[in-house]
Scaffold this motif. Structure first.
Motif, short mmCIF file in Angstrom:
data_model
loop_
_atom_site.label_atom_id
_atom_site.label_comp_id
_atom_site.label_asym_id
_atom_site.label_seq_id
_atom_site.Cartn_x
_atom_site.Cartn_y
_atom_site.Cartn_z
N GLY A 67 3.48 31.41 -28.20
CA GLY A 67 3.50 30.01 -27.82
C GLY A 67 4.55 29.20 -28.58
N TRP A 68 4.81 28.02 -28.04
CA TRP A 68 5.80 27.11 -28.65
C TRP A 68 5.23 25.71 -28.76
N LEU A 69 5.79 24.93 -29.69
CA LEU A 69 5.48 23.52 -29.83
C LEU A 69 6.74 22.70 -29.59
N ILE A 70 6.59 21.63 -28.80
CA ILE A 70 7.64 20.61 -28.68
C ILE A 70 7.09 19.39 -29.39
N GLU A 71 7.64 19.10 -30.57
CA GLU A 71 7.08 18.08 -31.44
C GLU A 71 7.71 16.71 -31.20
N VAL A 72 6.91 15.68 -31.45
CA VAL A 72 7.36 14.29 -31.48
C VAL A 72 8.32 14.00 -30.32
N ASN A 73 7.85 14.28 -29.12
CA ASN A 73 8.59 13.97 -27.89
C ASN A 73 9.95 14.66 -27.80
N GLY A 74 10.08 15.80 -28.47
CA GLY A 74 11.32 16.55 -28.35
C GLY A 74 12.24 16.47 -29.55
N THR A 75 11.80 15.90 -30.66
CA THR A 75 12.67 15.83 -31.84
C THR A 75 12.75 17.17 -32.56
N ALA A 76 11.78 18.07 -32.32
CA ALA A 76 11.78 19.37 -33.00
C ALA A 76 11.11 20.42 -32.12
N LEU A 77 11.52 21.68 -32.31
CA LEU A 77 10.92 22.82 -31.62
C LEU A 77 10.34 23.78 -32.65
N TYR A 78 9.22 24.41 -32.29
CA TYR A 78 8.55 25.33 -33.21
C TYR A 78 8.16 26.59 -32.45
N ASP A 79 8.77 27.71 -32.82
CA ASP A 79 8.43 29.02 -32.27
C ASP A 79 7.29 29.59 -33.11
N LEU A 80 6.08 29.58 -32.56
CA LEU A 80 4.91 29.95 -33.34
C LEU A 80 4.89 31.43 -33.72
#
Length: 298
Positions: A67-80
């Motif tokens: 899974g992935w996270l798109i944080e704070v409306n697209g300010t950061a990406l997180y590859d879990l």
């Protein structure tokens, strides 16, 4: 069309508020676990930073399923899966100096957010209503008077333990993820008109609820974040099913092959959606995913 990923907004979409706390309904949890078991990747796209998303990602077993996270409306990406996090953009204090001063002059409640901290200005006209709200809703006397997207006073100290008053722009940190305005629907409309007149092209902004406006760096939004995440995942956006309720979800819903507005979504969101599903409290995400898993037309 084969669905290879599902992307969900959080507040007002994936999360329910019954019982007074944000949580994923059991029906929704089971539907998303089943989808992942069938090889569908899950992405959470939120105005929240990763620290306020991780417990939900763990609850949904996203670390085990890529899974992935798109944080704070697209300010950061997180590859879990790999644990890699990439910050794409932030607001800088110098660039919002004029904007912050204008919002304070308009007597708006305005807050600047980092991953674990927030800096707030609450105008005097809101103090009495907030004190009354805090008492009426049984909140503790030490609960900060800062608003949330769906409440006049919201205790968010667990997500943002570092909180500071910012009387002027000079009290803000050098860098921040977003600037938020909380007020009545009419006042939010006035702020949006002011932004269009004076700051068009310099920032991105949109409502996540009738009483909550988020301001971001220009060209930073969930849709752009999703484009980058999908590229890294090797998935075409046409193969993604998306769910959202706020104006910060519009681009994301339009980008995906199947963009669903929640039943509780703003009208501006419903107008651009592929379809409208049940509300977050009715677990519309689960119902739609279940229909798709059963092979029925969504």
């Amino acid at each position: 069309m084969k669905i290879r990923a599902i992307v969900c907004d959080m507040d007002g979409t994936l999360l329910k508020r019954t019982g007074g706390t944000d949580h994923i309904g059991e029906r929704t949890r089971q539907a998303l676990l089943e989808a992942q078991a069938q090889g569908i990747r899950l992405i959470l796209a939120s105005g929240r930073p990763h620290g306020r998303l991780m417990r939900y990602a763990q609850e949904l077993h996203m670390l085990q399923h890529g899974g992935w996270l798109i944080e704070v409306n697209g300010t950061a990406l997180y590859d879990l899966e790999s644990g890699r996090r990439e910050v794409l953009a932030q607001l800088h204090r110098a660039e919002i100096r004029e904007l912050y001063a204008q919002l304070v002059q308009m007597e708006c409640e305005v807050s600047a957010y980092q991953d674990r901290g927030l800096w707030y200005h609450i105008p005097k006209r809101l103090i009495a209503p907030k004190l009354a709200y805090r008492q009426a809703h049984g909140l503790s006397e030490d609960c900060p008077l800062t608003a949330g997207a769906f409440a006049l006073v919201s205790d968010n100290r667990s997500g943002y333990p570092d909180q500071h008053e910012a009387k002027g722009w000079e009290d803000l940190p050098e860098q921040m993820n977003k600037l938020c305005v909380a007020d009545s629907e009419a006042r939010i409309a006035s702020v949006m008109a002011m932004l269009e007149e004076r700051f068009s092209g310099r920032f991105w902004w949109g409502r996540t609820s009738a009483n909550w406006l988020e301001i971001m760096p220009a060209h930073v939004n969930k849709a752009e974040g999703l484009k980058q995440a999908a590229s890294r995942m090797g998935i075409d956006p046409s193969q993604i099913m998306a769910f959202g309720d706020g104006e910060n979800d519009i681009g994301m819903l339009s980008l995906c092959g199947y963009g669903y507005a929640m039943g509780n979504a703003l009208d501006s969101v419903k107008k651009v959606a592929y379809d409208v599903c049940e509300s977050n409290e009715e677990e519309g995400v689960a119902r739609t995913v279940e229909r798709w898993l059963r092979g029925k037309e969504c």
